[in-house]
Design an enzyme around this catalytic site. Structure first.
Site, PDB file in Angstrom:
ATOM      1  N   HIS A   1     -16.596  -4.273  -3.030  1.00  0.00           N
ATOM      2  CA  HIS A   1     -15.158  -4.571  -3.034  1.00  0.00           C
ATOM      3  C   HIS A   1     -14.832  -5.750  -2.115  1.00  0.00           C
ATOM      4  O   HIS A   1     -15.199  -5.758  -0.942  1.00  0.00           O
ATOM      5  CB  HIS A   1     -14.365  -3.346  -2.575  1.00  0.00           C
ATOM      6  CG  HIS A   1     -12.881  -3.570  -2.525  1.00  0.00           C
ATOM      7  ND1 HIS A   1     -12.113  -3.717  -3.652  1.00  0.00           N
ATOM      8  CD2 HIS A   1     -12.025  -3.673  -1.485  1.00  0.00           C
ATOM      9  CE1 HIS A   1     -10.848  -3.891  -3.314  1.00  0.00           C
ATOM     10  NE2 HIS A   1     -10.779  -3.875  -2.004  1.00  0.00           N
TER      11      HIS A   1
ATOM     12  N   TYR B   1       0.869  -1.169   0.000  1.00  0.00           N
ATOM     13  CA  TYR B   1       0.000   0.000   0.000  1.00  0.00           C
ATOM     14  C   TYR B   1       0.909   1.223   0.000  1.00  0.00           C
ATOM     15  O   TYR B   1       1.560   1.519   0.995  1.00  0.00           O
ATOM     16  CB  TYR B   1      -0.923   0.002   1.222  1.00  0.00           C
ATOM     17  CG  TYR B   1      -2.105  -0.911   1.082  1.00  0.00           C
ATOM     18  CD1 TYR B   1      -3.357  -0.412   0.744  1.00  0.00           C
ATOM     19  CD2 TYR B   1      -1.982  -2.283   1.272  1.00  0.00           C
ATOM     20  CE1 TYR B   1      -4.462  -1.249   0.604  1.00  0.00           C
ATOM     21  CE2 TYR B   1      -3.069  -3.134   1.123  1.00  0.00           C
ATOM     22  CZ  TYR B   1      -4.301  -2.607   0.794  1.00  0.00           C
ATOM     23  OH  TYR B   1      -5.382  -3.447   0.651  1.00  0.00           O
TER      24      TYR B   1
END
Length: 599
Positions: A407, A224
């Site tokens: 998601h 990330y």
């Protein structure tokens, strides 16, 4: 009852150069069909051999298709259709093929669980016209959303997996052909797109990009990456009316999802221009206020276009210019030397719309307190946005949700968000029964949902771990799981996150029970992941975990856009119970057909 095969419209077409136009002209209609413009289109294969065009007719509950196929070879036959998750087995196909005498046949058919093709006794794909010119075959046909045929795929407004195959030679017939042995593939679309008017962009729209600064992607599976930058200098308030992804060429499989967060600080506060891993301990603490979502994108999503009554506010007096771009890189082969400059493009206008729009997260917290046992065909995880949170976070007039992006990571198969008011279930906010983690569109809703203070929103994900031998916990890694619905709404409020997990005390009691009653090596000193991994997941233990998740109290995230929780008691709160479920709509099938389907 044995699993029924789903139909595939096998369009098998034998092309040969001599005498083909004479027979084909018997099915050809006038230029009206040939010149029709279709609203939607997609290539079916990487080389662009197949193109599918379509329109949705909600008045007749049918879809009009045009298929174009280009073959340099003189003898080829092909098929296109639908299956639950893109397999050529158990698929719904249409056959347009040519026999040895040169006669052409367009036939509805299906494949069994091994990929063998059979002609359907009920022909539901209706051919309108066909033509061949310069090795380009064009077929125009239609089909009802629901044909009441057990061999046919039912069209819905979730993800549709379109399958195709290509074969060579001159078949004497098509029944019994094993299509699994032929060249085949899939693409994904939302077939039944909402019937909404096109949004006219203001005449002063301009764009700016927020892209990663040539990030050297680490050679690890999951990263990330955080990148802080400044927006263009906007002295007056503007509205974002559209945004879209800018994915660097050949990095379509690397960039899993992205979010752009606004840093809600005083306009005079400096935010460090950090670029590095989001989980790094050395990241600046000044990034903590960068939590308000401006844009969110995930693999497969197209551009997000806002309705004419709303836009995302940026700029103006007192507006901090700092934003944080977060990119989830998925690098399963741990390739080194990857440099990425992907990001987002925003379309903005100074012509302000009636409402400021926002994005809110619903579903499960990103935590390893939730888990999916191994070898499960389907296992449901559910996250709650409870009525106590909407009571403190929504205005008296409520909010209008107009778009939704579901998601999950790799095990997600079905996702849905239910809407509950005082125990009564209202129409669902969104549902995708053929969900793919590789196609996570932001979808405008056909009917925007009005959510009032005191309403509850329940997001459930059905996950499949049948090919995994180890437990799957919740978390940020691609091999962990998420269950989230990013909803787009107006007017914008401070409530940014309304998500849950199982209450900590209830989970500790479960692990203690497993040790005492089931002789499992769990420990109070171990993390949830360690405890989940220590359990032998017998059918009984799987059932006990399901029971925990279905009845235990919750730990809530009821968070404002600056990351702070709203005042209140959020640990050990009861989950939402639906007292009056939504009535399922009946399929438009004769009674005898319904009885046959349920037998």
């Amino acid at each position: 009852m044995a699993k029924r095969p789903v139909s595939v419209i096998v369009i098998a077409l034998l092309l040969h150069e001599i005498g083909i136009s004479a027979h084909l002209s018997k099915r050809k209609r006038g230029e009206r069909e040939e010149n029709k413009e279709y609203r939607y289109r997609t290539p079916l294969d990487p080389d662009g051999v197949f193109w599918l065009f379509w329109d949705v007719d909600y008045a007749t509950s049918s879809v009009d298709f045009r298929l174009r196929a280009h073959f340099p070879k003189s003898e080829s036959w092909f098929g296109v259709g639908f299956s639950d998750y893109g397999d050529i087995e158990s698929a719904d196909l249409a056959v347009f093929w040519t026999d040895p005498d040169g006669w052409h046949h367009f036939q509805d058919g299906w494949t069994d669980k091994d990929g063998y093709f059979y002609i359907d006794t009920q022909q539901d794909y209706k051919l309108a016209s066909s033509a061949i010119s310069d090795h380009v075959t064009t077929l125009t046909f239609s089909r009802k959303f629901d044909t009441c045929d057990d061999h046919d795929y039912v069209f819905d407004n979730g993800t549709s997996h379109i399958v195709y195959f290509l074969a060579h030679g001159r078949p004497g017939g098509v029944t019994g052909t094993c299509l699994a042995r032929e060249e085949h593939g899939l693409t994904r679309v939302q077939l039944l797109k909402p019937d909404l008017p096109d949004v006219t962009m203001p005449d002063d729209v301009w764009t700016f990009d927020v892209t990663a600064p040539k990030v050297h992607v680490p050679s690890v599976e999951t990263t990330y990456w955080w990148y802080v930058t400044r927006l263009p200098n906007l002295l007056n308030k503007h509205h974002v009316v559209k945004y879209e992804a800018l994915i660097q060429k050949d990095h379509e499989g690397l960039v899993h999802h992205m979010e752009l967060f606004h840093c809600q600080t005083d306009v005079h506060t400096h935010v460090p221009l950090y670029s590095g891993p989001g989980q790094a301990e050395q990241k600046p603490p000044e990034l903590a206020p960068c939590k308000q979502v401006i844009g969110a994108w995930a693999m497969g999503a197209t551009a997000m276009v806002y309705p004419e009554e709303a836009g995302v506010p940026i700029g103006g007096e007192g507006y901090s210019p700092y934003v944080l771009l977060e990119i989830h890189y998925n690098n399963p082969k741990r390739k080194a030397g990857l440099v990425d400059s992907s990001g987002l493009r925003f379309h903005v206008t100074k012509q302000l719309r009636a409402h400021d729009a926002g994005i809110m997260e619903l579903g499960l917290e990103y935590t390893d307190k939730m888990a999916i046992p191994p070898r499960q065909p389907l296992f449901t995880l559910t996250g709650y946005c409870i009525h106590q949170c909407t009571e403190v976070g929504l205005p008296p007039s409520g909010i209008t949700i107009f778009a939704s992006q579901l998601h999950t990571h790799l095990t997600g198969k079905r996702v849905r968000t239910r809407h509950v008011r005082y125990g009564v279930e209202l129409p669902e906010l969104n549902r995708d029964d053929h969900y793919s983690p590789h196609y996570q569109e932001i979808r405008r809703l056909q009917y925007p949902a009005k959510v009032m203070p005191g309403d509850a929103l329940i997001t459930s994900c059905d996950d499949s771990t049948k090919n995994r031998d180890h437990v799957t916990t919740g978390g940020l890694s691609i091999h962990q799981e998420m269950c989230v619905n990013y909803v787009h709404y107006y007017p914008r409020v401070e409530l940014e996150v309304c998500k849950s997990s199982v209450a900590t005390a209830a989970l500790k009691a479960f692990f203690s029970f497993m040790k005492t009653m089931e002789d499992q090596p769990t420990s109070r000193r171990s993390t949830p992941t360690e405890n989940y991994e220590s359990i032998a997941w017998s059918p009984l233990n799987v059932h006990l975990l399901k029971s925990l998740y279905e009845g235990a109290a919750l730990s809530m995230q009821c968070n404002q856009s600056d990351g702070r929780r709203y005042p209140g008691h959020w640990e050990g709160v009861p989950m939402t119970h639906v007292q009056v479920p939504l009535q399922k709509s009946e399929r438009p099938c004769p009674a005898e057909t319904r009885q046959k389907s349920s037998s």
